[in-house]
Design a protein around this motif. Structure first.
Motif, short mmCIF file in Angstrom:
data_model
loop_
_atom_site.label_atom_id
_atom_site.label_comp_id
_atom_site.label_asym_id
_atom_site.label_seq_id
_atom_site.Cartn_x
_atom_site.Cartn_y
_atom_site.Cartn_z
N PHE A 31 0.84 -1.21 0.00
CA PHE A 31 0.00 0.00 0.00
C PHE A 31 0.87 1.25 0.00
O PHE A 31 0.60 2.23 -0.71
N GLY A 32 1.94 1.22 0.80
CA GLY A 32 2.85 2.37 0.84
C GLY A 32 3.54 2.61 -0.49
O GLY A 32 3.77 3.77 -0.89
N ALA A 60 7.76 5.66 5.26
CA ALA A 60 8.00 4.53 6.16
C ALA A 60 7.40 4.79 7.54
O ALA A 60 6.82 3.89 8.16
N ALA A 61 7.52 6.04 8.03
CA ALA A 61 6.98 6.37 9.35
C ALA A 61 5.46 6.25 9.38
O ALA A 61 4.89 5.74 10.35
N ILE A 62 4.80 6.68 8.32
CA ILE A 62 3.34 6.58 8.26
C ILE A 62 2.90 5.12 8.26
O ILE A 62 1.97 4.73 8.98
N MET A 63 3.58 4.29 7.48
CA MET A 63 3.21 2.88 7.42
C MET A 63 3.48 2.17 8.75
O MET A 63 2.68 1.35 9.20
N VAL A 82 8.14 -3.65 5.77
CA VAL A 82 7.61 -2.34 5.42
C VAL A 82 8.74 -1.37 5.06
O VAL A 82 8.70 -0.71 4.03
N VAL A 83 9.76 -1.28 5.94
CA VAL A 83 10.84 -0.33 5.67
C VAL A 83 11.67 -0.76 4.46
O VAL A 83 12.22 0.07 3.74
#
Length: 297
Positions: free
Chosen positions: A126-127, A150-153, A221-222
């Protein structure tokens, strides 16, 4: 022949003891293996150069094993995601536990908990396909794969953990404390701010630390949305490479028990120590502010 009640109790007690012991032994063996594989790199590079070196070029000649950009990236992503996730998680928990009707709570609490079950690869996808183009177009960036994305996810991943644990802590505050506050003339919101939150501080602190621990240790994620640049960020829109993504991205190309391989395990040691510190702080805060009944407030 049926076992006596005492024998049954002993058997069950020994079974649970062995189960707990096996978990501890497995974790200890993993930790020992991590140190065995990672510590030899310090025969090639000093601890200070490894931790505070500014360049991570493990395949160059000669190789450079400075992980300061990776550490800074991990801390920056964790701090920014926590700044987003902690207010959202705690305020949602307060709403569900103290303000929402029972019907609303019964609907939204399972939904929040289900968000924690979303696979990290789905959040990362999604990111990549939604958030990255949006950030790139909105802020006129060279790339939408950066620290902020990355911070939002990671915040999205941490909110369910923080909310669920905090909500349970707030909901378990003794009812007589709230009734006493209201009887003395305090409003509902004054009771929440001056009675409920202090009484549940132990559980909320634990929730925050758990959320931060998940953020700093998250890999997929990151790896997908942080940008993958091993450099110290100069803004929240800089591409970065946190420690977990470096391990995941490079382990497959590192020669078995070569210097690069050892350096990646040493990064794992540093990441392990960061997570250990978070857990120790959470344990200390939880113990310091432990609430037992109404008399210890």
């Amino acid at each position: 022949m049926a076992l006596s009640r005492k024998s049954q109790d002993t058997l069950v007690r020994n079974f649970f003891f062995l189960t707990a012991l096996s978990s501890i032994v497995i974790l200890a063996l993993i930790m020992v293996y991590l140190f065995i594989e990672g510590l030899p790199i310090f025969g090639l590079v000093s601890v200070s150069d490894f931790l505070f070196g500014s360049f991570w070029y493990p395949t160059s000649e000669p190789p450079e094993f400075g992980i300061l950009p990776l550490i800074v990236a991990s801390l920056a992503v964790t701090a920014l995601s926590s700044a987003i996730a902690i207010p959202l998680g705690v305020m949602t928990a307060i709403y569900l536990a103290e303000i929402a009707s029972r019907r609303t709570r019964d609907i939204f609490k399972p939904v929040v908990e289900l968000l924690a079950a979303l696979p990290s690869v789905v959040i990362g996808f999604f990111g990549m396909v939604v958030m990255a183009p949006f950030l790139q177009e909105t802020f006129d960036l060279a790339t939408g794969l950066n620290l902020f994305n990355a911070a939002i996810m990671l915040a999205f991943m941490s909110v369910p953990t923080i909310c669920s644990v905090s909500e349970d802590a707030i909901y378990s505050v003794p009812r007589e404390l709230k009734e006493a506050s209201l009887a003395l003339g305090a409003t509902h919101f004054e009771t929440i701010a001056k009675v409920v939150l202090p009484a549940s501080l132990s559980g909320i602190s634990t929730a925050v630390m758990l959320g931060m621990s998940r953020a700093i240790g998250e890999t997929m994620v990151v790896l997908m949305v942080a940008g993958g640049a091993a450099m110290i960020p100069n803004s929240i829109f800089s591409p970065v490479r946190p420690m977990p993504s470096s391990i995941a991205a490079e382990m497959a190309e590192a020669s078995f028990r070569g210097d690069h391989y050892r350096a990646l395990f040493a990064i794992g040691i540093v990441l392990f120590l960061f997570t250990l510190v978070f857990n120790l702080v959470a344990s200390h805060v939880a113990e310091k502010h432990k609430q037992v009944g109404a008399a210890t407030l």
